[in-house]
Write an enzyme that holds these catalytic residues in place. Structure first.
Site, short mmCIF file in Angstrom:
data_model
loop_
_atom_site.label_atom_id
_atom_site.label_comp_id
_atom_site.label_asym_id
_atom_site.label_seq_id
_atom_site.Cartn_x
_atom_site.Cartn_y
_atom_site.Cartn_z
N SER A 141 -2.17 9.55 -26.42
CA SER A 141 -2.59 10.39 -27.48
C SER A 141 -2.32 11.98 -26.96
CB SER A 141 -3.87 10.41 -28.06
OG SER A 141 -4.02 9.01 -28.24
N HIS B 212 -7.03 14.10 -26.90
CA HIS B 212 -6.33 14.28 -28.00
C HIS B 212 -6.50 15.79 -28.31
CE1 HIS B 212 -7.54 10.27 -28.81
NE2 HIS B 212 -6.63 10.29 -29.73
#
Length: 382
Positions: free
Chosen positions: A256, A321
């Site tokens: 991610s 993220h």
């Protein structure tokens, strides 16, 4: 300015370049006036691709000093765009008058794909035409494809070994792999990168691979493996380091960080050049991209605070993220905005790169000293 590049010998030049040397610049000064340059193009323009002729005329009309440098001319003829190109286009009063690339007919499948990619990623018609003429599929977008194949292969390997595809993270052997980042094993430097090959389950892998391929492949076709690889790797490293600084007891898995760096940079580039971007249904597609990112991020947050299957080790962190997003909105945007210019000549690129380097150094010192100074209770190694 003076062009110090040596003029090539006549046998190595096209008739257009020979005419520059013999008829319009017999003194080999390296410059001719824009008026002579227009005469040269009027005489020999039939030899050129119509798109390239448009670009050369735009260069002539955009030069405010009244002169064309021979090296700029050679670079344009050989598909090497100089740093003065965009300035010349922006300063010139002439607009490209040829038909839009979208209106061209009779294109083959590969040409239509290249045209589609150009409209997906580039905000200026002159850039789209230049890319359409110069792209050759050599090399192909190998970086994103190779990373994706490796991530899927590793997931399938551990899926067979752990005998589960959904929520692999719930297996007692999941974190025993040499790939995930674990705070107790943070001295093993490769884990700050190798964690991208492990995913918590097929739902995690599917969303990441979909965004990685749909956004990463077109970007690599336009900007090349080096630039896209730089954004991706910087996002990956920023993700693991951000976890080690802010969520100090949690492990990290998943790609991610790199995926969010690419997607965030692309979305920011679309917003900043909204009127120039001619991709179809761009508002709907941007909304769908944000929904996918939100769903994946929400899944990661839920998993992080869900009771772990094997306490005291918590579930993987979601902070990677956010590290990827920050890289995409800073370093990534600068890389994607400068399609035809060299990054090392962009001051903004060096500013963000130095800030990123400073962050990496501070995070390294944090990992070396902060855990013991703060007496952080790290879960035992798997």
């Amino acid at each position: 300015p003076f062009c110090s590049d040596r003029l090539p010998s006549a046998p190595q030049c096209s008739s257009l370049e020979q005419s520059w040397t013999w008829m319009y610049d017999p003194e080999n000064s390296g410059f001719i006036s824009t008026e002579r340059f227009r005469d040269l193009l009027a005489t020999h323009g039939s030899e050129l691709d119509p798109h390239k002729l448009e670009v050369l005329l735009a260069l002539a009309d955009g030069n405010s000093d009244g002169k064309i440098c021979y090296q700029d001319f050679v670079n344009l003829m050989s598909n090497k765009r100089s740093n003065s190109f965009r300035r010349a286009i922006l300063q010139g009063s002439r607009q490209l008058k040829g038909c839009s690339l979208r209106d061209e007919v009779g294109l083959g499948l590969s040409q239509r794909l290249v045209r589609h990619v150009a409209y997906e990623t580039l905000p200026r018609e002159v850039d789209r035409k230049w890319y359409f003429d110069s792209y050759t599929y050599c090399p192909p977008p190998w970086f994103i494809l190779a990373i994706t194949i490796a991530e899927v292969a590793v997931f399938m390997y551990y899926g067979i070994q752990l005998d589960r595809l959904v929520l692999q993270v719930s297996s007692p052997s999941f974190l025993k792999s040499p790939l995930p980042y674990h705070p107790q094993l943070r001295a093993q430097a490769w884990r700050y990168f190798s964690y991208i090959f492990m995913h918590t389950g097929i739902e995690h892998l599917s969303l990441n691979m979909a965004m990685q391929l749909l956004v990463g492949v077109p970007l690599e076709m336009v900007h090349g493996a080096l630039r896209i690889g730089l954004i991706y790797v910087c996002g990956v490293l920023a993700g693991s380091l951000a976890v080690s600084v802010t969520d100090m007891t949690a492990p990290v898995v998943g790609s991610s960080g790199g995926v969010y760096a690419l997607v965030s940079a692309h979305l920011a580039n679309v917003v900043m050049n909204w009127s120039g971007m001619k991709c179809q249904f761009k508002l709907f597609r941007m909304a769908m991209a944000l929904v996918c990112m939100s769903v994946e991020f929400g899944r990661a947050v839920w998993l992080r605070f869900y009771p772990p299957a094997f306490p005291p080790c918590p579930n993987p962190s979601f902070v990677a993220h956010l590290g990827g997003v920050l890289v995409g909105l800073t370093l990534g945007v600068v890389v994607l905005q400068n399609y035809e210019q060299r990054l090392q000549e962009q001051s903004l690129f060096w500013i963000f790169f130095c800030v990123y380097t400073l962050f990496v150094l501070c995070a390294v010192f944090w990992n070396v000293f902060a855990y013991s100074l703060l007496d952080v209770r790290i879960p035992p190694a798997p």
